[in-house]
Motif scaffolding. Structure first.
Motif, PDB file in Angstrom:
ATOM      1  N   LYS A   1       0.843  -1.194   0.000  1.00 52.70           N
ATOM      2  CA  LYS A   1       0.000   0.000   0.000  1.00 52.70           C
ATOM      3  C   LYS A   1       0.883   1.250   0.000  1.00 52.70           C
ATOM      4  O   LYS A   1       1.787   1.385   0.828  1.00 52.70           O
ATOM      5  CB  LYS A   1      -0.895  -0.001   1.230  1.00 52.70           C
TER       6      LYS A   1
ATOM      7  N   LEU B   1       1.684   4.855   0.889  1.00 57.53           N
ATOM      8  CA  LEU B   1       1.328   5.864   1.886  1.00 57.53           C
ATOM      9  C   LEU B   1       2.163   7.112   1.621  1.00 57.53           C
ATOM     10  O   LEU B   1       3.388   7.028   1.510  1.00 57.53           O
ATOM     11  CB  LEU B   1       1.621   5.365   3.302  1.00 57.53           C
TER      12      LEU B   1
ATOM     13  N   GLN C   1       6.063   4.072   9.765  1.00 60.93           N
ATOM     14  CA  GLN C   1       4.652   4.475   9.845  1.00 60.93           C
ATOM     15  C   GLN C   1       4.349   5.346  11.056  1.00 60.93           C
ATOM     16  O   GLN C   1       3.493   6.213  10.994  1.00 60.93           O
ATOM     17  CB  GLN C   1       3.742   3.256   9.829  1.00 60.93           C
TER      18      GLN C   1
ATOM     19  N   THR D   1      -1.411  10.739   6.959  1.00 58.74           N
ATOM     20  CA  THR D   1      -1.133  10.000   5.728  1.00 58.74           C
ATOM     21  C   THR D   1      -2.365   9.995   4.845  1.00 58.74           C
ATOM     22  O   THR D   1      -3.494  10.082   5.315  1.00 58.74           O
ATOM     23  CB  THR D   1      -0.727   8.525   5.976  1.00 58.74           C
ATOM     24  N   THR D   2      -2.096   9.891   3.584  1.00 63.53           N
ATOM     25  CA  THR D   2      -3.158   9.734   2.610  1.00 63.53           C
ATOM     26  C   THR D   2      -2.784   8.545   1.746  1.00 63.53           C
ATOM     27  O   THR D   2      -1.611   8.324   1.466  1.00 63.53           O
ATOM     28  CB  THR D   2      -3.334  11.001   1.741  1.00 63.53           C
ATOM     29  N   SER D   3      -3.714   7.778   1.401  1.00 64.95           N
ATOM     30  CA  SER D   3      -3.472   6.673   0.486  1.00 64.95           C
ATOM     31  C   SER D   3      -4.558   6.723  -0.565  1.00 64.95           C
ATOM     32  O   SER D   3      -5.737   6.661  -0.250  1.00 64.95           O
ATOM     33  CB  SER D   3      -3.518   5.332   1.209  1.00 64.95           C
TER      34      SER D   3
END
Length: 106
Positions: A51, A53, A69, A75-77
């Protein structure tokens, strides 16, 4: 200096005048100063896509790419999965961005 860009599928990343911008599909956007940019492709399993991030880190001394993390304040995903074989493409781009910002990668 010309903007530094990276295009991958529907994702467009751009750095210009000290600001990082992320554009995705459905009009999703994210902007952050390079001093606070953090990025990571997080793999839960080695042979599965990871994923993506991208976000803002609390500490400007945190790594720009390969960020832990826990260093992220936000954060935006873009619901974006990166196959293991394509992660080096992101690493190359963010390494260039980190050099521009005088920051490190992991």
């Amino acid at each position: 200096m010309e903007p530094i860009t990276f295009d991958y599928e529907y994702l467009h990343l751009r750095v210009d005048r000290g600001v990082f911008e992320q554009f995705g599909h459905h009009g999703s956007e994210f902007r952050v100063p390079l001093q606070r940019l953090g990025a990571l492709v997080h793999f839960k399993k080695p042979d599965r896509p990871g994923k993506l991030l991208i976000g803002a880190v609390r500490d400007p001394n945190a790594a720009l790419y390969g960020t832990d993390q826990s260093a992220f304040g936000y954060t935006t995903s873009p619901s974006f999965l990166v196959p293991p074989g394509d992660e080096p493409l992101f690493r190359v781009y963010f390494t260039e961005v980190a050099a521009l910002a005088d920051r490190r990668v992991v």
